[in-house]
Design a protein around this motif. Sequence first.
Motif, PDB file in Angstrom:
ATOM      1  N   GLN A  56       0.682  -1.245  -0.068  1.00 22.57           N
ATOM      2  CA  GLN A  56      -0.106  -0.181  -0.045  1.00 22.57           C
ATOM      3  C   GLN A  56       0.652   1.125  -0.094  1.00 22.57           C
ATOM      4  O   GLN A  56       0.491   2.306  -0.080  1.00 22.57           O
ATOM      5  CB  GLN A  56      -1.034   0.060   1.174  1.00 22.57           C
ATOM      6  CG  GLN A  56      -0.316   0.249   2.601  1.00 22.57           C
ATOM      7  CD  GLN A  56      -1.172   0.170   3.775  1.00 22.57           C
ATOM      8  OE1 GLN A  56      -2.378   0.594   3.482  1.00 22.57           O
ATOM      9  NE2 GLN A  56      -0.638  -0.198   4.883  1.00 22.57           N
ATOM     10  N   TYR A  57       2.266   1.373   0.176  1.00 24.66           N
ATOM     11  CA  TYR A  57       3.042   2.172   0.119  1.00 24.66           C
ATOM     12  C   TYR A  57       3.593   2.670  -1.183  1.00 24.66           C
ATOM     13  O   TYR A  57       4.086   1.780  -2.024  1.00 24.66           O
ATOM     14  CB  TYR A  57       4.349   1.940   1.054  1.00 24.66           C
ATOM     15  CG  TYR A  57       3.780   1.669   2.415  1.00 24.66           C
ATOM     16  CD1 TYR A  57       3.617   2.809   3.335  1.00 24.66           C
ATOM     17  CD2 TYR A  57       3.741   0.303   2.788  1.00 24.66           C
ATOM     18  CE1 TYR A  57       2.914   2.443   4.682  1.00 24.66           C
ATOM     19  CE2 TYR A  57       3.037   0.134   4.092  1.00 24.66           C
ATOM     20  CZ  TYR A  57       2.960   0.963   4.924  1.00 24.66           C
ATOM     21  OH  TYR A  57       2.591   0.947   6.416  1.00 24.66           O
ATOM     22  N   GLN A  62       7.054   6.569  -0.254  1.00 21.96           N
ATOM     23  CA  GLN A  62       6.535   5.418   0.189  1.00 21.96           C
ATOM     24  C   GLN A  62       5.325   5.750   1.299  1.00 21.96           C
ATOM     25  O   GLN A  62       5.243   5.468   2.203  1.00 21.96           O
ATOM     26  CB  GLN A  62       7.342   4.305   0.674  1.00 21.96           C
ATOM     27  CG  GLN A  62       8.230   3.741  -0.096  1.00 21.96           C
ATOM     28  CD  GLN A  62       7.639   2.847  -1.262  1.00 21.96           C
ATOM     29  OE1 GLN A  62       7.377   1.769  -0.758  1.00 21.96           O
ATOM     30  NE2 GLN A  62       7.445   3.509  -2.243  1.00 21.96           N
ATOM     31  N   ILE A  63       4.446   6.633   0.560  1.00 20.64           N
ATOM     32  CA  ILE A  63       3.019   7.311   1.424  1.00 20.64           C
ATOM     33  C   ILE A  63       2.087   6.216   1.428  1.00 20.64           C
ATOM     34  O   ILE A  63       1.651   5.749   0.278  1.00 20.64           O
ATOM     35  CB  ILE A  63       2.909   8.627   0.851  1.00 20.64           C
ATOM     36  CG1 ILE A  63       3.954   9.475   1.122  1.00 20.64           C
ATOM     37  CG2 ILE A  63       1.685   9.073   1.780  1.00 20.64           C
ATOM     38  CD1 ILE A  63       4.129  10.888   0.550  1.00 20.64           C
ATOM     39  N   SER A  64       1.472   6.080   2.428  1.00 26.79           N
ATOM     40  CA  SER A  64       0.149   5.106   2.711  1.00 26.79           C
ATOM     41  C   SER A  64      -1.048   5.906   2.496  1.00 26.79           C
ATOM     42  O   SER A  64      -1.094   6.978   2.656  1.00 26.79           O
ATOM     43  CB  SER A  64       0.298   4.686   3.858  1.00 26.79           C
ATOM     44  OG  SER A  64      -0.191   5.349   4.977  1.00 26.79           O
ATOM     45  N   PRO A  65      -2.026   5.241   2.013  1.00 31.35           N
ATOM     46  CA  PRO A  65      -3.503   6.083   1.976  1.00 31.35           C
ATOM     47  C   PRO A  65      -3.855   6.704   3.158  1.00 31.35           C
ATOM     48  O   PRO A  65      -4.391   7.557   3.448  1.00 31.35           O
ATOM     49  CB  PRO A  65      -4.433   4.736   1.629  1.00 31.35           C
ATOM     50  CG  PRO A  65      -3.734   3.684   1.215  1.00 31.35           C
ATOM     51  CD  PRO A  65      -2.289   3.755   1.621  1.00 31.35           C
ATOM     52  N   ARG A  89       0.845  10.616  -4.466  1.00 30.42           N
ATOM     53  CA  ARG A  89       1.657   9.935  -3.940  1.00 30.42           C
ATOM     54  C   ARG A  89       2.874   9.577  -4.845  1.00 30.42           C
ATOM     55  O   ARG A  89       4.124   9.543  -4.610  1.00 30.42           O
ATOM     56  CB  ARG A  89       1.450   8.668  -3.331  1.00 30.42           C
ATOM     57  CG  ARG A  89       0.328   8.630  -2.259  1.00 30.42           C
ATOM     58  CD  ARG A  89      -0.170   7.406  -1.527  1.00 30.42           C
ATOM     59  NE  ARG A  89      -0.801   6.810  -2.572  1.00 30.42           N
ATOM     60  CZ  ARG A  89      -1.010   5.402  -2.284  1.00 30.42           C
ATOM     61  NH1 ARG A  89      -0.951   4.928  -1.296  1.00 30.42           N
ATOM     62  NH2 ARG A  89      -1.891   4.773  -3.288  1.00 30.42           N
ATOM     63  N   TYR A  90       2.476   9.528  -6.220  1.00 30.17           N
ATOM     64  CA  TYR A  90       3.543   9.419  -7.292  1.00 30.17           C
ATOM     65  C   TYR A  90       4.134  10.708  -7.733  1.00 30.17           C
ATOM     66  O   TYR A  90       5.418  10.532  -8.451  1.00 30.17           O
ATOM     67  CB  TYR A  90       2.809   8.938  -8.585  1.00 30.17           C
ATOM     68  CG  TYR A  90       2.461   7.397  -8.333  1.00 30.17           C
ATOM     69  CD1 TYR A  90       3.277   6.343  -8.458  1.00 30.17           C
ATOM     70  CD2 TYR A  90       1.049   7.244  -7.936  1.00 30.17           C
ATOM     71  CE1 TYR A  90       2.810   5.063  -8.231  1.00 30.17           C
ATOM     72  CE2 TYR A  90       0.367   5.823  -7.872  1.00 30.17           C
ATOM     73  CZ  TYR A  90       1.535   4.976  -8.017  1.00 30.17           C
ATOM     74  OH  TYR A  90       1.167   3.522  -7.816  1.00 30.17           O
ATOM     75  N   SER A  91       3.833  11.975  -7.041  1.00 29.03           N
ATOM     76  CA  SER A  91       4.582  13.066  -7.627  1.00 29.03           C
ATOM     77  C   SER A  91       5.420  13.342  -6.260  1.00 29.03           C
ATOM     78  O   SER A  91       5.105  13.374  -5.308  1.00 29.03           O
ATOM     79  CB  SER A  91       3.424  14.262  -7.438  1.00 29.03           C
ATOM     80  OG  SER A  91       3.891  15.456  -7.304  1.00 29.03           O
TER      81      SER A  91
END
Length: 142
Positions: A56-57, A62-65, A89-91
């Motif tokens: 989920q990261y 590596q940010i989670s919801p 999170r992809y930015s």
Amino acid sequence: MMRILKVLFLQIVMIMSSVAAIAAGEGEGNGFDWTPVMDAIIQVESKGNASAVSGQYVGAMQISPICVRECNNILKRRGSSKRFTLKDRYSESKSREMFVVIQSYHNPANNVEKAIRAWNGGNNYSVAKTQKYLNKVRHYMK
């Protein structure tokens, strides 16, 4: 009409400069520079790969919801209309913004060790369980 356009232009400029300051790690107006910490975390978490996925990261940091949701809750409490999406999170720049939002709320004293440990172990982190992570991040900060 021209006056309205000037006012709108000035508001846009102010918003853009605020977003740029947050992305640069200046932190919600307190002037603290999180850049070295974020750069090191990015190396530990993904080696700089903004497309990295581990369960989920996601992203360079590596940010989670759950982290995205917490950022949005903080922004809502502050009366901001800004919200992050899971795609953000992809930015790398938006991930950095989220990091600064989290730190400004949960770590207003800008304690670097606390920031690093909490990024790995959450706000109620275990010192013992986050020690290796802290050492890795500090290594990249040198």
